[in-house]
Scaffold this motif. Structure first.
Motif, PDB file in Angstrom:
ATOM      1  N   ILE A  19       0.879  -1.120   0.333  1.00 43.73           N
ATOM      2  CA  ILE A  19      -0.080  -0.088  -0.079  1.00 43.73           C
ATOM      3  C   ILE A  19       0.883   1.228  -0.029  1.00 43.73           C
ATOM      4  O   ILE A  19       1.812   1.307   0.682  1.00 43.73           O
ATOM      5  N   ARG A  20       0.613   2.094  -0.717  1.00 44.67           N
ATOM      6  CA  ARG A  20       1.243   3.422  -0.738  1.00 44.67           C
ATOM      7  C   ARG A  20       0.564   4.458   0.312  1.00 44.67           C
ATOM      8  O   ARG A  20      -0.261   5.227   0.059  1.00 44.67           O
ATOM      9  N   HIS A  21       1.227   4.212   1.530  1.00 46.57           N
ATOM     10  CA  HIS A  21       0.494   5.212   2.854  1.00 46.57           C
ATOM     11  C   HIS A  21       1.065   6.659   2.692  1.00 46.57           C
ATOM     12  O   HIS A  21       2.193   6.902   1.922  1.00 46.57           O
ATOM     13  N   ASP A  22       0.453   7.292   3.405  1.00 49.66           N
ATOM     14  CA  ASP A  22       0.829   8.714   3.353  1.00 49.66           C
ATOM     15  C   ASP A  22       1.511   9.043   4.637  1.00 49.66           C
ATOM     16  O   ASP A  22       1.975  10.136   4.712  1.00 49.66           O
ATOM     17  N   ASP A  23       1.678   8.153   5.465  1.00 47.30           N
ATOM     18  CA  ASP A  23       2.504   8.517   6.566  1.00 47.30           C
ATOM     19  C   ASP A  23       3.721   8.018   6.517  1.00 47.30           C
ATOM     20  O   ASP A  23       3.930   6.703   6.239  1.00 47.30           O
ATOM     21  N   HIS A  24       4.881   8.977   6.682  1.00 44.34           N
ATOM     22  CA  HIS A  24       6.276   8.403   6.565  1.00 44.34           C
ATOM     23  C   HIS A  24       6.693   7.732   7.706  1.00 44.34           C
ATOM     24  O   HIS A  24       7.841   7.304   7.589  1.00 44.34           O
ATOM     25  N   THR A  25       5.930   7.777   8.853  1.00 49.64           N
ATOM     26  CA  THR A  25       6.739   7.045  10.078  1.00 49.64           C
ATOM     27  C   THR A  25       6.357   5.644  10.277  1.00 49.64           C
ATOM     28  O   THR A  25       6.597   5.184  11.376  1.00 49.64           O
ATOM     29  N   LEU A  26       5.628   5.135   9.302  1.00 50.90           N
ATOM     30  CA  LEU A  26       5.040   3.800   9.542  1.00 50.90           C
ATOM     31  C   LEU A  26       6.456   2.740   9.988  1.00 50.90           C
ATOM     32  O   LEU A  26       7.519   2.860   9.380  1.00 50.90           O
ATOM     33  N   LEU A  27       6.089   1.804  10.966  1.00 52.18           N
ATOM     34  CA  LEU A  27       7.167   0.947  11.337  1.00 52.18           C
ATOM     35  C   LEU A  27       7.379   0.061  10.234  1.00 52.18           C
ATOM     36  O   LEU A  27       8.375  -0.730  10.018  1.00 52.18           O
ATOM     37  N   LEU A  28       6.279  -0.024   9.238  1.00 49.29           N
ATOM     38  CA  LEU A  28       6.532  -1.230   8.080  1.00 49.29           C
ATOM     39  C   LEU A  28       7.387  -0.677   7.202  1.00 49.29           C
ATOM     40  O   LEU A  28       8.026  -1.540   6.519  1.00 49.29           O
ATOM     41  N   ARG A  29       7.941   0.495   7.171  1.00 49.30           N
ATOM     42  CA  ARG A  29       9.164   1.133   6.351  1.00 49.30           C
ATOM     43  C   ARG A  29      10.273   1.191   7.148  1.00 49.30           C
ATOM     44  O   ARG A  29      10.992   1.762   6.526  1.00 49.30           O
ATOM     45  N   ARG A  30      10.402   0.864   8.199  1.00 49.18           N
ATOM     46  CA  ARG A  30      11.435   0.804   9.042  1.00 49.18           C
ATOM     47  C   ARG A  30      12.328  -0.193   9.492  1.00 49.18           C
ATOM     48  O   ARG A  30      11.486  -1.106   9.914  1.00 49.18           O
ATOM     49  N   ASN A  31      13.293  -0.082  10.157  1.00 47.53           N
ATOM     50  CA  ASN A  31      14.000  -1.132  10.575  1.00 47.53           C
ATOM     51  C   ASN A  31      14.003  -0.841  12.300  1.00 47.53           C
ATOM     52  O   ASN A  31      14.155   0.093  12.619  1.00 47.53           O
ATOM     53  N   PRO A  32      13.338  -1.714  13.085  1.00 46.21           N
ATOM     54  CA  PRO A  32      13.123  -1.538  14.339  1.00 46.21           C
ATOM     55  C   PRO A  32      14.427  -1.220  15.026  1.00 46.21           C
ATOM     56  O   PRO A  32      14.463  -0.771  16.340  1.00 46.21           O
ATOM     57  N   LYS A  33      15.469  -1.430  14.567  1.00 43.19           N
ATOM     58  CA  LYS A  33      16.711  -1.567  15.351  1.00 43.19           C
ATOM     59  C   LYS A  33      17.426  -0.007  14.874  1.00 43.19           C
ATOM     60  O   LYS A  33      18.271   0.502  15.511  1.00 43.19           O
ATOM     61  N   ALA A  34      16.842   0.573  13.961  1.00 46.46           N
ATOM     62  CA  ALA A  34      17.466   1.866  13.319  1.00 46.46           C
ATOM     63  C   ALA A  34      16.221   2.704  12.928  1.00 46.46           C
ATOM     64  O   ALA A  34      16.051   2.810  11.695  1.00 46.46           O
ATOM     65  N   LEU A  35      15.430   3.218  14.051  1.00 48.63           N
ATOM     66  CA  LEU A  35      13.967   3.803  13.540  1.00 48.63           C
ATOM     67  C   LEU A  35      14.322   5.058  12.640  1.00 48.63           C
ATOM     68  O   LEU A  35      13.366   5.625  11.893  1.00 48.63           O
ATOM     69  N   GLY A  36      15.685   5.899  13.107  1.00 47.82           N
ATOM     70  CA  GLY A  36      15.552   7.107  12.195  1.00 47.82           C
ATOM     71  C   GLY A  36      16.062   7.000  10.940  1.00 47.82           C
ATOM     72  O   GLY A  36      16.012   7.916   9.984  1.00 47.82           O
TER      73      GLY A  36
END
Lengths: 207, 385
Positions: free
Chosen positions: B179-196
């Motif tokens: 899904i192309r979400h509008d929220d840039h902060t989703l955990l789906l898009r990030r590594n839980p060990k390097a959230l930044g």
């Protein structure tokens, strides 16, 4: 030669006897009724659905608050039936508030200037009658967006004698072009179909 | 189980962070596909005439009521006889960014709450003829702040012979995934060990080509090949050198028209330099009511780092300008010889459009990682044309 002549006479007599013994072909679904009948549309029960099936999007819709009156001049001969059915544009829904606003707006059905869609029936052509059921054509004037066109709708009628009520079903198409609905940009033809399919089941009870 | 969770999470991290705003819930309540309202067939970013039209009246008040008659009277976002489509997105957030730390006095010090401009993206699309168009957008804020791998611009030529036939996009594109979400902060898009560091940064794009095909109302297919330069910058662990990236997505769009039910269900895959990302997405919407969306992404890199993330999101439309939304996400990572990563996020908030083309999103966010817990209210804002 003599044999052939006798056979022909026998056939004629038989046909005459048969015509006397068989019941007359029914021409009205209001069996046993004569004289005028009048029905009022049951808005709560009536179902009015429409569908725009465009290449890029399928948009279904419904309309609440359908009203109307059906007058059968002579129950024994429904050909003289007249009716007026009214659909309030403001109560047409497509499943999405924003889309509803647009549909009712000036570029589409223009509910402000033309708050209703109407079908005024001035003639009914009776087709096949089978007991309390009949099919036929409702002929009249269909008005949308303030512009009228002549229309003949294929309808099926079922009469419930015990309740003195009728159910009318019909499916037909409405063309935006016929009713001068221009829409927005090139949306008609891509995201909205040029013709909308209507599926209506009308319930009406005797007044 | 853990493995599956990780699988779903990484794919989303990699691929779905989007530059602009597509609202997946809208496709489910309206029964429309992303391409109906956006120039980009995968949704997000510049809106087409229908997209502009659809939102031009969606607001608690009108621009006319606040004295902006000219904006109120804007009837479309096109010029040159409909050949040129224009628009922009401006998004920002007020939030505490980063992780809490221990202060010298032994107290926890949370990062300061600051306003952060995220995106200012003017965009243009030009219809060259009936089957060829060009689209471009640029984000000047990239030069102010950007994530590794984020692209300052995207743009493509699109060949679309006719509705129902495949279209081809060539240029700087983001491959379709999930899904192309509008929220840039989703955990789906990030590594839980390097959230930044998003695995798939907002406004990610690489040079390449994608075929998008919507042959019927109920099916869409996407297949892309891009040169993974920015993707390598975003996640060097996944791609060690600039390499080709291949992706594919299949989505079914079942509808139960009489019940006012719209849905989609699909799967995505992406492979690059020995790394694999797989994803699944499902959503159900009821007209006038709201939506339930689920997505899972799993990834495995060459170094056997696995991430599995899942998301469940529920929205309820009170009005077309006021939507309640709640989201739960969980992301887990494993890698041989390293500690596991884990993060859970809860978000609840409103999508409120006080005026057409202007959205405020007050939210309360609760983020729980292995290292810290950060609960905060945030405010996102979005102005667009």
């Amino acid at each position: 030669m003599r044999f052939a002549s006798t056979a022909a006479r026998l056939a004629t007599v038989s046909a005459a006897l048969l015509s006397l013994s068989a019941p007359a072909l029914a021409s009205s679904p209001f069996a046993g009724k004569t004289g005028p009948l009048s029905f009022a549309v049951d808005s709560g029960k009536t179902q009015f659905k429409f569908l725009s099936d465009a290449p890029m999007e399928k948009v279904p819709g419904t309309a609440d608050g359908v009203t109307g009156e059906i007058k059968v001049a002579d129950a024994a001969d429904p050909a003289g039936t007249t009716a007026k059915i009214t659909v309030p544009v403001a109560k047409m829904k497509t499943g999405n508030d924003m889309r509803d606003k647009h549909m009712q707006g000036p570029e589409w059905l223009n509910a402000g200037a033309n708050p209703t869609i109407t079908f005024e029936i001035n003639k009914f052509e009776v087709g096949k009658v089978d007991g309390n059921r009949a099919s036929g054509k409702a002929i009249g004037k269909f008005t949308m967006n303030g512009k009228s066109v002549d229309k003949a709708l294929a309808v099926d009628i079922a009469y419930a004698a015990d309740k003195n009520a009728i159910k009318i079903t019909t499916k037909f198409k409405v063309s935006f072009k016929d009713h001068a609905v221009k829409g927005k940009g090139d949306i008609i033809g891509t995201k909205v179909s040029p013709e909308v399919e209507v599926d209506c089941t009308l319930y009406a009870a005797a007044k | 189980m853990k493995r599956w969770v990780a699988l779903l999470s990484l794919a989303a991290t990699w691929l779905v962070a989007s530059s602009a705003v597509a609202l997946p819930r809208m496709t489910l309540t309206a029964g429309s596909r992303c391409s109906n309202c956006h120039v980009n067939p995968q949704g997000g970013g510049l809106r087409n005439d229908m997209g502009f039209y659809a939102m031009a009246q969606a607001g608690m008040a009108t621009w006319e009521q606040v004295g902006w008659q000219k904006f109120h009277d804007l009837s479309d976002n096109q010029a040159m006889d409909g050949r040129l489509t224009y628009g922009f997105d401006y998004r920002g957030v007020v939030a505490k960014l980063g992780a809490p730390r221990w202060g010298s006095d032994g107290q926890v010090v949370e990062p300061p709450r600051i306003p952060v401009p995220m995106q200012l993206t003017p965009a243009l699309a030009y219809k060259i003829n009936d089957w060829l168009s060009a689209t471009a957008s640029v984000n000047p804020l990239w030069w102010v702040h950007s994530y590794p791998g984020q692209s300052p611009a995207d743009g493509w030529l699109q060949i679309k012979p006719a509705i129902g036939l495949p279209s081809l996009r060539l240029g700087m594109i983001q491959p379709s995934f999930g899904i192309r979400h509008d929220d840039h902060t989703l955990l789906l898009r990030r590594n839980p060990k390097a959230l930044g560091q998003p695995l798939l940064p907002p406004a990610y794009a690489d040079p390449g080509a994608e075929v998008n095909w919507e042959p019927t109302h109920w099916l869409s297919l996407d297949a892309a090949a891009v040169w993974g330069h920015n993707l390598r910058l975003a996640d060097p662990q996944a791609i060690a050198a600039d390499k080709p990236v291949f992706s594919g997505r299949l989505t079914l769009w079942p509808q139960v028209l009489d019940w006012g039910i719209n849905s989609w269900v699909g799967a995505s895959a992406l492979v690059a330099d020995g790394s694999t990302v797989l994803g699944g997405h499902v959503g159900v919407g009821k007209n006038y009511w709201g939506t339930v969306i689920g997505e899972a992404v799993w990834s495995k890199t060459r170094g056997n780092r696995e991430i599995l993330s899942t998301l469940v999101q529920v929205s309820h439309a009170i009005k077309d300008w006021l939507v309640l939304e709640a989201r739960w996400e969980r992301s887990q990572s494993t890698q041989p010889g390293q500690s596991d990563g884990e993060a859970t996020s809860y978000v609840a908030g409103l999508q409120w459009m006080p005026l057409p083309n202007f959205e405020l999103r007050p939210e309360y966010r609760w983020l729980d990682t292995k290292d810290y817990l950060l609960a905060q209210y945030t405010l996102q804002f979005h102005l667009w044309l």
